[in-house]
Design an enzyme around this catalytic site. Sequence first.
Site, short mmCIF file in Angstrom:
data_model
loop_
_atom_site.label_atom_id
_atom_site.label_comp_id
_atom_site.label_asym_id
_atom_site.label_seq_id
_atom_site.Cartn_x
_atom_site.Cartn_y
_atom_site.Cartn_z
N HIS A 151 -28.08 41.07 0.76
CA HIS A 151 -27.46 42.08 -0.10
C HIS A 151 -27.67 41.77 -1.58
CE1 HIS A 151 -25.38 44.14 3.15
NE2 HIS A 151 -25.06 42.96 3.63
N GLN A 153 1.97 -5.39 4.46
CA GLN A 153 1.34 -6.04 5.61
C GLN A 153 0.79 -7.40 5.23
OE1 GLN A 153 -1.44 -2.67 6.54
NE2 GLN A 153 -1.17 -3.44 8.63
N GLY A 157 -7.75 7.55 -1.70
CA GLY A 157 -7.78 6.92 -3.01
C GLY A 157 -6.87 7.55 -4.04
N THR A 171 -3.07 0.76 -4.14
CA THR A 171 -2.89 -0.35 -3.21
C THR A 171 -2.99 -1.64 -4.02
OG1 THR A 171 -3.70 0.74 -1.21
CG2 THR A 171 -4.01 -1.63 -1.34
N ARG A 218 0.83 -1.20 0.00
CA ARG A 218 0.00 0.00 0.00
C ARG A 218 0.87 1.25 0.00
NH1 ARG A 218 -4.07 -0.86 4.88
NH2 ARG A 218 -5.59 0.08 3.48
#
Length: 938
Positions: free
Chosen positions: A876, A196, A145, A149, A130
């Site tokens: 305004h 991981q 994003g 990944t 990642r």
Amino acid sequence: MEQVPVPYEPQHEPGPRPGLVLGLELVGAELLSAVGGKASNLGELLRARLPVPAGFCLTTQAYRRATLGAGLDTVHAGLAAAAPGDLPGLAGLAATARRLVMAADIPADIAEAVREAYAALGTDTPVAVRSSATAEDLPFASFAGQQDTFLNVVGADAVLAAVRQCWASLWTDRAVSYRATQGISPAAVSLAVVVQRMVDAAVAGVLFTANPVTGRRHEAVIDASPGLGEAVVSGAVNPDHFVIDSATRRILERRIGSKAVVIRPFPGGGTERTARSGANQQPCVDDVRLLGLELLGRRAEVHFGAPQDLEWAIDGGGAAWLTQSRPITTLYPLPERREGPERAPVRVGTRVYLCFSLAQGLTRPLTPMGLAGFRLIASSVARAAHFEVPAPLDGPAPYVQAGQRLFFDLTPVVRSAVGRAVVPRVFDVMEARSAAVLRQLFGDPRFSVTSRSPWRLLRHIGPVAARARVPESLLRALFRPEAALRRAERFGERFRAALVVPAGSTAVQRLDHVERILGRELFPVVPNILPLPALGFALLAAAGRLLGPAAAPGALQPVLRGLPNNVTTEMDLALWRLASAIGADAGAAAVFDGAGFDEAVVPDLVRRYRARALPAVVQSGIAGFLGCYGHRAVAEIDLGMPRWSDDPTHILGVLANYLRLEDPGQAPDRQFSKAARDAEAQVERLVTAAGERGRLRAALVRAALKRTRMFAGLRELPKYHIVEAMAAVRGQLQAIGTELAAAGRLTDADDVFFLDLIEVRDGLAGSPLQHLVAERRAAYARELGRRHIPRVLLSDGTEPEALQAGAAGAGTPGVLTGTPASAGTVTGTARVILEPQGARLEPGEILVAPSTDPGWTPLFLTAGGLVMEMGGPNSHGAVVAREYGIPAVVGVPDATSLIVTGQAVTVDGAAGTVVPDRPREAGRLPAGGAPEESAGAR
């Protein structure tokens, strides 16, 4: 029973090259520049002993070494020079960068470090690879994003290939455009890579520890779907949706999604998508695990000190894992109040706060000095009304700040019968959507009425009205209207005289002068002037009652066109007369050639004006205009904003725009004169109609409408005087800033506007202030990017408007609805403008804006119509639009997002509708050039 996972505890050193590879347990917030936002946050989760899959981080040092000499410096320079909205240019540079990164060799020692760290996770272990950018998962920008990944990567060679692709994804078109709109230098970003272990997810999804739609901080929101969480975060499925009350642990909402697609790991690497059949009406995660996830999220929120957006997965054994955490950047900050030595009493229960900034047509944040000025002004108002204000420089008790914008505590108003009857009606004509949101709260038992008597309110208003002699002013206006106008003029002259600082004043005396103007001189403008226009509008309503059935719907509105005594209209017409004089002089007009198209021309005109090198008609004309109106500005209620006399760029740009008007019939002075004639004719028609019911009735209607036209235009005068005072205060602060800069306590004189009054006094006493100014400037720059500002905000973060069912035009597809502001129908090309400085509006185009203040109104002169996200029929923009006779609809939710520049739209100012002729094109950029982000992008 739910299986509780044990947080990852490393059993090995991360490897022999800690400069290149670090175990996730060794990283944290202090290593952000080395490991990026994603890895930093994962390390923090581990420090909080939360369950995170084992892994390591390849640092930014590796990216820089691998791409050194690849030619990215040239790309950086090109990106830095490119405009954020130049999408083809940005895309071309991004493609070049990706090609250079993919062509660069991964140095041997980096490849070896990755192989060793991967081997430590196990043989051929499936991993997620990642991207972790240094500008990512930050408190002010998620960059969700933007980089890539890769899931279920198996084998060292595949990991290295994914690393290279992650590096290249730093230069995707979307990432480059996103950083450009955020103002982040391309040379300032770098990329780390997280590797991981994959969780063999039975179910996965996302968890928000606060409700990102309503803003409620006590609600957790969980989306879940079978398989990998990619199905949820990419928007590939309609997930199961749950809302949990974090305080009571009750599941408040459960919505079962179709979950028609499942993404699972593919044996040997990669993922596969499988379609599911059947209704799938069973939730994919049970209540016990939902509550377990909510608890993990709350622990993460406590550790980070802010609401979190987390990704999670539950494996086949029932263990929950957290795979990512980032701040929820879309939540509006909670209201807070500056507290001095005399602390205000603690407020019990949920409070209701109204955004005063939006009520004034201001969406941008205020500078710190702008906020400080309003604290003192608000204190002067409270003290005039006999409220206790222990520390005026800290503001009165109702004053709070949120997101560098002004809010006021309206809880006592909402809980008062008189407040409920009066305040929403005021907002009906000033900012209609705020009125609707306030009324929505009346049914909430937390805000039930506790005060029904008007005497408490009168006890505070009475002294102010008596001191300003309001009853006498109203009687004078009724029976001697010309004398009332002369008295208002004399008040203005005395007020201006009070703004003058004695010559030779010291810096400390100048600061005392500033506090005197803000704390004493400024507020009396309102009770001395405002009763006249208030009476004008009241008499308009009275005329309607006298007319009865003769006053058909919309019959009174034309009376308000072409009003005299309106300083904003007079200013705009003065600028138009200057443009006409320039256009009549061939030499003068020639200097504006191309100014409507070439962004470099107007700055050159400014330079020549300051050098007194423009033709005499232009030079003297601009000097004369600025002599009268140079105290005005866009966002002029902010002391920190430059006045037109400080920087005439906007005025020169508007002049260039006026000079492009070719149709004499569209000349603003002619349009205004015609509007005035039409209004007088309508008055005569209404008087004639009243005469059919009696001569006395006709006389009363004539007198009422005459005074309406005399006084209604004065609605702009109180703010005009207030802005005069602010310009005088700004001038004194600039002089003080110059002295502080000369003494080395500030870097630049204008840095004084990023301090408050107490800090300026500290600076004059010798304190250095550069570091504080740098922090404030950075925070202000971040807030400038915020688009969504809540009108009403509760103290728990809830945005009541988000709770309202439906949206603009919900009853009729393709129709946007708002509040009618100026009758008439026009079809034209839309021009979405978020900031007026440097904006170009072609004659006849429909101006679509978030809001407007008087600094915008020069653009109205050539507009074919007006659409505003904020405002009411007497805001305004609405007032000036009516006077110019251009159709206008205000209070249209999300108009600047739903309408695109160049789109044909039909504006019906009587019905309050805006109809785009064709649907918005998919993939088009919203106004401002920021790339649209898919709802599922992470």
